[in-house]
Design an enzyme around this catalytic site. Structure first.
Site, PDB file in Angstrom:
ATOM      1  N   ARG A   1       0.817  -1.212   0.000  1.00 50.01           N
ATOM      2  CA  ARG A   1       0.000   0.000   0.000  1.00 50.01           C
ATOM      3  C   ARG A   1       0.857   1.270   0.000  1.00 50.01           C
ATOM      4  NH1 ARG A   1      -3.757  -0.021   5.092  1.00 50.01           N
ATOM      5  NH2 ARG A   1      -1.662  -0.515   5.806  1.00 50.01           N
TER       6      ARG A   1
ATOM      7  N   ASP B   1      -3.369  -0.817  -3.588  1.00 47.70           N
ATOM      8  CA  ASP B   1      -4.267  -0.869  -2.422  1.00 47.70           C
ATOM      9  C   ASP B   1      -5.429  -1.787  -2.783  1.00 47.70           C
ATOM     10  OD1 ASP B   1      -6.198  -0.413  -0.462  1.00 47.70           O
ATOM     11  OD2 ASP B   1      -5.493   1.649  -0.136  1.00 47.70           O
ATOM     12  N   PHE B   2      -5.714  -2.760  -1.922  1.00 47.46           N
ATOM     13  CA  PHE B   2      -6.786  -3.728  -2.222  1.00 47.46           C
ATOM     14  C   PHE B   2      -8.150  -3.047  -2.330  1.00 47.46           C
ATOM     15  CE2 PHE B   2      -3.735  -6.509   0.229  1.00 47.46           C
ATOM     16  CZ  PHE B   2      -3.131  -6.994  -0.917  1.00 47.46           C
TER      17      PHE B   2
ATOM     18  N   LYS C   1      -0.613 -18.596   6.049  1.00 51.51           N
ATOM     19  CA  LYS C   1      -1.572 -18.955   7.084  1.00 51.51           C
ATOM     20  C   LYS C   1      -1.814 -17.748   8.002  1.00 51.51           C
ATOM     21  CE  LYS C   1       1.639 -20.629  10.521  1.00 51.51           C
ATOM     22  NZ  LYS C   1       1.306 -20.061  11.755  1.00 51.51           N
TER      23      LYS C   1
ATOM     24  N   HIS D   1       5.089 -23.133   6.744  1.00 55.40           N
ATOM     25  CA  HIS D   1       6.545 -23.205   6.578  1.00 55.40           C
ATOM     26  C   HIS D   1       7.136 -24.415   7.302  1.00 55.40           C
ATOM     27  CE1 HIS D   1       6.337 -21.142  10.437  1.00 55.40           C
ATOM     28  NE2 HIS D   1       7.521 -21.640  10.668  1.00 55.40           N
TER      29      HIS D   1
ATOM     30  N   LYS E   1      10.410 -27.620   6.089  1.00 55.01           N
ATOM     31  CA  LYS E   1      11.643 -28.023   6.771  1.00 55.01           C
ATOM     32  C   LYS E   1      11.943 -29.477   6.419  1.00 55.01           C
ATOM     33  CE  LYS E   1      10.598 -25.290  10.907  1.00 55.01           C
ATOM     34  NZ  LYS E   1      11.642 -24.373  11.298  1.00 55.01           N
TER      35      LYS E   1
ATOM     36  N   ASP F   1      -2.534 -21.765  16.934  1.00 52.58           N
ATOM     37  CA  ASP F   1      -1.249 -21.299  16.421  1.00 52.58           C
ATOM     38  C   ASP F   1      -0.294 -22.456  16.117  1.00 52.58           C
ATOM     39  OD1 ASP F   1       0.568 -19.197  15.742  1.00 52.58           O
ATOM     40  OD2 ASP F   1       1.632 -19.553  17.629  1.00 52.58           O
TER      41      ASP F   1
ATOM     42  N   HIS G   1       0.759 -27.079  12.561  1.00 51.20           N
ATOM     43  CA  HIS G   1       2.087 -27.721  12.552  1.00 51.20           C
ATOM     44  C   HIS G   1       2.073 -29.116  13.189  1.00 51.20           C
ATOM     45  CE1 HIS G   1       3.255 -23.804  11.454  1.00 51.20           C
ATOM     46  NE2 HIS G   1       3.427 -23.302  12.651  1.00 51.20           N
TER      47      HIS G   1
ATOM     48  N   LYS H   1       4.221 -22.089  25.480  1.00 52.48           N
ATOM     49  CA  LYS H   1       5.176 -20.986  25.561  1.00 52.48           C
ATOM     50  C   LYS H   1       5.667 -20.863  26.993  1.00 52.48           C
ATOM     51  CE  LYS H   1       3.742 -18.239  21.641  1.00 52.48           C
ATOM     52  NZ  LYS H   1       4.967 -18.476  20.876  1.00 52.48           N
TER      53      LYS H   1
END
Ligand code: NAP
Length: 440
Positions: free
Chosen positions: A41, A82-83, A133, A163, A167, A220, A225, A319
């Site tokens: 943008r 700009d979308f 994602k 991603h 790997k 998440d 994953h 975490k």
């Protein structure tokens, strides 16, 4: 030298500057010649954008070769877009047979961008789109977003990136067994007692509170994953490589749905509290001080699949854990005790032998995930990307958990920063006479 045309939407964003441009640069060193149109943008000229990009490149690319960078950058131009302005899309054209449009933008823009690209003919069959994602936050929103994209692009044009799947160390969960039939025999219901998958981080949410708080650990990490790691660990070892995507789908579809009872007894959610000099989750920047978001989840699941009868899988992610670790542990019914495949911090394979310690081999984790995945898109190989059906199968399993939490079926349990999660996560295995294999 392989040429391609690469249109990058969201080119001024964090992901583009930190991961995608460095990956394209590295791919250019090994023979790819991308002609890149960077779009975002911000009203920048090409030299202004390149200035910004070069500064970031010095920060994010180790061993940057100034000459190679100059050659690479000579093929980049910038187009403000700009979308919300359909006329901006008229500046985008491509007649190249290998055209890739990479959506490094918020998924809320995906439908709008697809519709506007289609309006200028940039959905022709030769065009491939790469989608970042997260695609949805539950089954229905995933279906909705895929349906919007599906109005303009066919499944064979769509590369949904995770991603993790780029790997080599993750792909090896399949290739180790595929290339070594003796391992395939060993890692089967006949010998295995159970399997553990852990994705643990010592980090908290850092500066990502605004992104993380509406997501949580289940969405998440686990939904995408970890279920992908589970699928790669369980697909038949003799699956032809071109059929791995179908085989993964079969595994995800075989996840035994959790019912009211198992949602209570087999799922644990937690949130970190202050401890060891660290803030508690609700004191983190951009996190709601009354947040009920889980930063830890542990669960037990089973596959309703003939190859995996009677082998439970225990998954945990969190975490502010006591260690940073990505590991799959195959625990045997008898000696040898376990085969431990560690992905992070360093890729290794370890066979725990009764009375003899361990045989350990350190493996090279290889090429960067984004570089590998971009090269797969250029080659038109969809195997390391998610099919819409895979995403839906994963959400179908996860949705009831999200719903049960909304209904407070199980409590959000506190755990101390720097620990390995709430006590209930240990009890989950203890009740089955098992324990977590913490191996750092
Ligand atoms: P970001 O830093 O916020 O960048 C967003 C990009 O979108 C910027 O280039 C921005 O352009 C552009 N943009 C915003 N509104 C626009 C509009 N109306 N029209 C055209 N362009 C617009 O986001 P990000 O962190 O790079 O993430 C991008 C995507 O990757 C998201 O889907 C995210 O979930 C996903 N992802 C990110 C990471 C990561 O580590 N960052 C990891 C995995 C997945 P301007 O800056 O010029 O306004």
């Amino acid at each position: 030298m392989q040429e391609c045309r690469f249109i990058l939407l969201g080119a001024t964003g964090d992901l583009a500057l930190r991961k995608i441009f460095p990956a394209l640069y590295r791919a250019s060193l090994s023979g790819l010649k991308p002609n890149i149109t960077a779009c975002a943008r911000s009203p920048l000229s090409t030299p202004e954008f390149l200035d910004k990009l070069s500064t970031k490149a010095k920060e994010y690319i180790k061993d940057l070769d100034p000459k190679a960078w100059a050659d690479f950058a000579a093929n980049i131009s910038y187009t403000p877009l700009d979308f919300n302005k359909p006329e901006d899309f008229k500046a985008l054209k491509s007649t190249h047979p290998n055209t890739i449009i990479y959506f490094s933008i918020a998924p809320a823009f995906f439908a709008k961008a697809c519709q506007k690209l289609a309006a200028v003919g940039l959905n022709a069959p030769n065009i491939k789109i790469v989608l970042e994602k997260p695609l949805g936050t539950n089954l229905q929103s995933c279906k909705d977003i895929c349906a919007q994209i599906g109005k303009h692009f066919k499944e064979e044009q769509i590369y949904r990136i995770d991603h993790y799947l780029g790997k080599q160390s993750v792909q090896n969960l399949f290739y180790l067994r595929h290339n070594n039939p003796f391992l395939a025999g060993l890692l089967s219901a006949h010998y295995l007692d159970h399997v553990q998958i852990s994705v643990l981080e010592t980090l908290g949410v850092e500066s990502r509170g605004g992104f993380y708080d509406p997501m949580g650990a289940l969405r998440d990490m686990l939904q995408n994953h970890m279920l992908a790691m589970l699928a790669l660990s369980t697909i038949p070892a003799n699956t032809p490589t071109e059929h791995t995507r179908q085989a993964k789908l079969e595994m995800l579809r075989s996840l035994k749905p959790l019912n009211q009872e198992s949602l209570k007894s087999q799922v644990v959610r937690g949130q970190y509290m202050a401890g060891g000099g660290f803030k508690g989750y609700t004191e983190e920047e951009q996190v709601n001080p009354h947040s009920q978001t889980e930063t830890f989840v542990a669960l037990k699941l089973e596959l309703e699949h003939q190859n995996w009868q009677g082998v439970p899988f225990y998954l945990r992610t969190g975490k502010r854990m006591g260690a940073s670790l990505v590991q799959v542990v195959f625990v045997f019914k008898g000696p040898p005790q376990a085969l431990v495949y560690t992905i992070q911090p360093q890729c290794s394979l370890e066979l725990q032998l009764q009375g003899m310690g361990a045989l350990k081999s350190t493996l090279d984790s290889g090429m960067d995930a984004y570089e590998r995945l971009i090269l797969e898109v250029v080659a038109g190989n969809q195997s390391p990307f998610n099919h819409q059906d895979e995403l839906e199968a994963a959400w179908r399993f996860v949705d009831p958990i999200l719903q049960s939490w909304q209904e407070n079926l199980t409590p959000l349990l506190p755990y101390a920063a720097g620990s390995f999660g709430p006590k209930a996560a240990f009890d989950l295995l203890k009740q089955d006479n098992r324990e977590w294999f913490v191996h750092v």
